[in-house]
Design a protein around this motif. Sequence first.
Motif, mmCIF file in Angstrom:
data_model
loop_
_atom_site.group_PDB
_atom_site.id
_atom_site.type_symbol
_atom_site.label_atom_id
_atom_site.label_comp_id
_atom_site.label_asym_id
_atom_site.label_seq_id
_atom_site.Cartn_x
_atom_site.Cartn_y
_atom_site.Cartn_z
ATOM 1 N N GLU A 450 0.851 -1.191 0.000
ATOM 2 C CA GLU A 450 0.000 0.000 0.000
ATOM 3 C C GLU A 450 0.885 1.240 0.000
ATOM 4 O O GLU A 450 2.117 1.145 0.043
ATOM 5 C CB GLU A 450 -0.895 -0.003 1.240
ATOM 6 C CG GLU A 450 -0.113 -0.081 2.546
ATOM 7 C CD GLU A 450 -0.973 -0.514 3.717
ATOM 8 O OE1 GLU A 450 -2.184 -0.705 3.531
ATOM 9 O OE2 GLU A 450 -0.414 -0.677 4.825
ATOM 10 N N LEU A 451 0.264 2.382 -0.072
ATOM 11 C CA LEU A 451 0.988 3.635 0.049
ATOM 12 C C LEU A 451 1.599 3.720 1.447
ATOM 13 O O LEU A 451 0.931 3.446 2.447
ATOM 14 C CB LEU A 451 0.028 4.800 -0.165
ATOM 15 C CG LEU A 451 0.612 6.209 -0.012
ATOM 16 C CD1 LEU A 451 1.588 6.511 -1.135
ATOM 17 C CD2 LEU A 451 -0.513 7.242 0.022
ATOM 18 N N THR A 452 2.864 4.093 1.513
ATOM 19 C CA THR A 452 3.545 4.220 2.801
ATOM 20 C C THR A 452 3.926 5.676 3.010
ATOM 21 O O THR A 452 4.559 6.296 2.150
ATOM 22 C CB THR A 452 4.801 3.335 2.871
ATOM 23 O OG1 THR A 452 4.430 1.976 2.588
ATOM 24 C CG2 THR A 452 5.440 3.394 4.244
ATOM 25 N N ILE A 453 3.541 6.221 4.149
ATOM 26 C CA ILE A 453 3.860 7.599 4.508
ATOM 27 C C ILE A 453 4.946 7.550 5.571
ATOM 28 O O ILE A 453 4.754 6.972 6.646
ATOM 29 C CB ILE A 453 2.617 8.330 5.048
ATOM 30 C CG1 ILE A 453 1.479 8.269 4.022
ATOM 31 C CG2 ILE A 453 2.950 9.781 5.398
ATOM 32 C CD1 ILE A 453 0.138 8.729 4.574
ATOM 33 N N LEU A 454 6.092 8.128 5.269
ATOM 34 C CA LEU A 454 7.223 8.142 6.185
ATOM 35 C C LEU A 454 7.431 9.558 6.709
ATOM 36 O O LEU A 454 7.452 10.516 5.934
ATOM 37 C CB LEU A 454 8.511 7.682 5.475
ATOM 38 C CG LEU A 454 8.487 6.317 4.765
ATOM 39 C CD1 LEU A 454 9.811 6.100 4.043
ATOM 40 C CD2 LEU A 454 8.237 5.201 5.750
ATOM 41 N N ALA A 455 7.601 9.692 8.017
ATOM 42 C CA ALA A 455 7.813 11.024 8.596
ATOM 43 C C ALA A 455 8.276 10.872 10.037
ATOM 44 O O ALA A 455 8.194 9.782 10.630
ATOM 45 C CB ALA A 455 6.534 11.850 8.547
ATOM 46 N N ARG A 456 8.760 11.993 10.581
ATOM 47 C CA ARG A 456 9.030 12.014 12.016
ATOM 48 C C ARG A 456 7.709 11.961 12.797
ATOM 49 O O ARG A 456 6.664 12.382 12.307
ATOM 50 C CB ARG A 456 9.800 13.277 12.400
ATOM 51 C CG ARG A 456 11.269 13.255 12.006
ATOM 52 C CD ARG A 456 11.995 14.432 12.660
ATOM 53 N NE ARG A 456 13.435 14.316 12.530
ATOM 54 C CZ ARG A 456 14.157 14.890 11.569
ATOM 55 N NH1 ARG A 456 13.542 15.627 10.651
ATOM 56 N NH2 ARG A 456 15.467 14.734 11.524
ATOM 57 N N SER A 457 7.782 11.458 13.993
ATOM 58 C CA SER A 457 6.601 11.410 14.852
ATOM 59 C C SER A 457 6.046 12.819 15.034
ATOM 60 O O SER A 457 6.791 13.770 15.286
ATOM 61 C CB SER A 457 6.977 10.789 16.198
ATOM 62 O OG SER A 457 5.867 10.743 17.048
ATOM 63 N N GLY A 458 4.750 12.952 14.879
ATOM 64 C CA GLY A 458 4.105 14.247 15.056
ATOM 65 C C GLY A 458 4.068 15.117 13.825
ATOM 66 O O GLY A 458 3.613 16.259 13.887
ATOM 67 N N SER A 459 4.515 14.610 12.677
ATOM 68 C CA SER A 459 4.552 15.404 11.447
ATOM 69 C C SER A 459 3.146 15.796 11.001
ATOM 70 O O SER A 459 2.292 14.937 10.777
ATOM 71 C CB SER A 459 5.238 14.611 10.330
ATOM 72 O OG SER A 459 4.978 15.172 9.067
ATOM 73 N N GLU A 460 2.928 17.092 10.846
ATOM 74 C CA GLU A 460 1.631 17.562 10.382
ATOM 75 C C GLU A 460 1.391 17.209 8.913
ATOM 76 O O GLU A 460 0.282 16.775 8.550
ATOM 77 C CB GLU A 460 1.493 19.069 10.593
ATOM 78 C CG GLU A 460 0.138 19.643 10.192
ATOM 79 C CD GLU A 460 -1.023 18.948 10.896
ATOM 80 O OE1 GLU A 460 -2.082 18.754 10.250
ATOM 81 O OE2 GLU A 460 -0.880 18.570 12.082
ATOM 82 N N PRO A 461 2.382 17.363 7.991
ATOM 83 C CA PRO A 461 2.141 16.924 6.608
ATOM 84 C C PRO A 461 1.813 15.437 6.510
ATOM 85 O O PRO A 461 0.995 15.042 5.667
ATOM 86 C CB PRO A 461 3.465 17.254 5.910
ATOM 87 C CG PRO A 461 4.031 18.394 6.690
ATOM 88 C CD PRO A 461 3.665 18.089 8.117
ATOM 89 N N ALA A 462 2.402 14.617 7.381
ATOM 90 C CA ALA A 462 2.092 13.189 7.354
ATOM 91 C C ALA A 462 0.658 12.943 7.805
ATOM 92 O O ALA A 462 -0.071 12.128 7.216
ATOM 93 C CB ALA A 462 3.073 12.421 8.239
ATOM 94 N N ARG A 463 0.243 13.641 8.885
ATOM 95 C CA ARG A 463 -1.136 13.476 9.343
ATOM 96 C C ARG A 463 -2.125 13.913 8.273
ATOM 97 O O ARG A 463 -3.160 13.270 8.065
ATOM 98 C CB ARG A 463 -1.355 14.287 10.633
ATOM 99 C CG ARG A 463 -0.853 13.602 11.887
ATOM 100 C CD ARG A 463 -1.489 14.222 13.119
ATOM 101 N NE ARG A 463 -1.081 15.611 13.295
ATOM 102 C CZ ARG A 463 -0.092 16.009 14.092
ATOM 103 N NH1 ARG A 463 0.573 15.105 14.803
ATOM 104 N NH2 ARG A 463 0.224 17.280 14.206
ATOM 105 N N GLU A 464 -1.811 15.011 7.586
ATOM 106 C CA GLU A 464 -2.706 15.495 6.545
ATOM 107 C C GLU A 464 -2.740 14.522 5.366
ATOM 108 O O GLU A 464 -3.811 14.268 4.785
ATOM 109 C CB GLU A 464 -2.267 16.880 6.067
ATOM 110 C CG GLU A 464 -3.114 17.492 4.958
ATOM 111 C CD GLU A 464 -4.565 17.742 5.377
ATOM 112 O OE1 GLU A 464 -5.372 18.086 4.480
ATOM 113 O OE2 GLU A 464 -4.922 17.592 6.561
ATOM 114 N N ALA A 465 -1.592 13.948 5.010
ATOM 115 C CA ALA A 465 -1.563 12.970 3.920
ATOM 116 C C ALA A 465 -2.415 11.752 4.275
ATOM 117 O O ALA A 465 -3.161 11.228 3.436
ATOM 118 C CB ALA A 465 -0.126 12.555 3.625
#
Length: 540
Positions: A450-465
């Motif tokens: 599936e689509l994988t979203i990688l980011a630091r914990s708490g990332s706002e762009p990741a939450r929005e994605a």
Amino acid sequence: MNERNEPAERSVDVVIIGAGPVGLSAAVLLGRFGVSTLVIERRTERSRHPRSRAVSCRTMEVFRELGLADEVRAAALPGGPRRLLGSDAVSPWRSVVTSNGTANGPVDTTLGPETLDVVLCSQDVLEPILVDAAQAQASVTIEFGKTVSTVSDTGSEVLVSVTSDSGPEDVAAKYVIAADGAASQVRTALGIGTTGDQDLQTAVSVLFRSPVIQRRTGDPSSFIYLDNPDTIGAVVIAPVDATDRVAMLGRPLVMDRLPFEDIDWTTEIRDAIGDPHESVELMDARTWTVGAWVADRYQSGRVLLAGDAVHVMPPYGGFNQNTGIQDVHNVAWKLAAVLKGWADPALLDTYEVERRPVAQFNMAEAVRNFRSIVGNADEGPRSFRPENFVHPGLDIGFRYDRGAVAGATAPDAGWPVGTFTPTAAVGERAPHVWLNAEATVSTLDLFGRELTILARSGSEPAREAARRAGIHGIPYSLVTFGHLGDFVAAEAEWAAAYGVSGDEAILVRPDGHVLARLDGSDPRAVDRALLAYAGRTPTP
């Protein structure tokens, strides 16, 4: 409905025509997504000839994703291959290339979880592994000894007419993958042409059993390149497996002097080696055509082509089979997305857009390798072209500049062959980082389904994605790094490898290529990325 206006006997999501390594890999990949898949193969027995044998590091990464890397490696010849060039096998070598590894050695895993050396697993050894893996998938069926006679795209489905000893049968499929070889009847029937050279050389593959490679080189994985205008001409003696099967490949000079059926191949092999008493048990000899071409189209409606059906390359470098397996690694997740309803059929158009430039690039390299080894009789002694053997940029550095990506910055710029510098730029294969102290879990192990979203914990762009992916009905997983994240200790190394500063999010497709980078500065960027990923046109 078929031409007799009768319903098809069976219906499946996908019919795959051809059970070679490419078709079988497609079946395993689709099976992991739960796609109902029928593989039709006309053969009932494997070819005696090994055919392809070099499995590249990127293909091994695909097999790792499928849980097959260890099994393929165990079935392969041991160690990384050496290449030795000489006038025969008894005189001193003119040149030796030890491996395709980096400066840190062939077992270095800095650039990927699999080593850069090719794994020598011949096609006739690889295919049974893939058959077992495909048959282990509940949604996959393989049927041998059957022939596809016609493929008819009705617009809403594809009707596949199959014949066998038990009689004719019609199968309805939503899509077809034609992996039916270089002489693809499906490609011909669709009227799809090819661009390139259909006949660079009529070559021979002479299969024999002999301890010559181990005895003359001390390494069962070595390739012996012979260049002698007084005996054999320019040929390669290539290892096949641990039972001393060996193949002589190329166009020996004797083929220009005698009819094929009059050639004494045992004598020719001994003359080439330089020892009239060398142990040689001749098994088979057959001609084949060395070509260099790419199909003009990869798709016609609901029918997609893959493997040798869309590209053929000279064998020098071992690129063709690997390119084909990576073709279906690209298209399998797209087919699954369309069939499951979260992507539009237009997503399949990106298959050709992304993969055809890779095939053209790899074919051009294979032709350069062919010219350097074969050349012309008046060009003097042959020499090794370094990129023939050391090509990490070609193996894992290829990039998708257009297609199901958002924000690619270097359209159609190509990539290096002999070097590779990993980056997380859009379209690139996402960088490898070991995620645990034992170096057993790679970032590449996070991808595949599936689509994988990688980011630091708490990332706002990741939450929005993640939020927007949910709204679009797109399956995803969110993987975080750092304090309170999924991977704490690997944060610094991951951020450095992916070039991440702050709370930027990296979106990675199931095939491990970077879809987009989101830093939050453009509120519409996430939707553009997700719509590109789903084959949808963004709203103006």
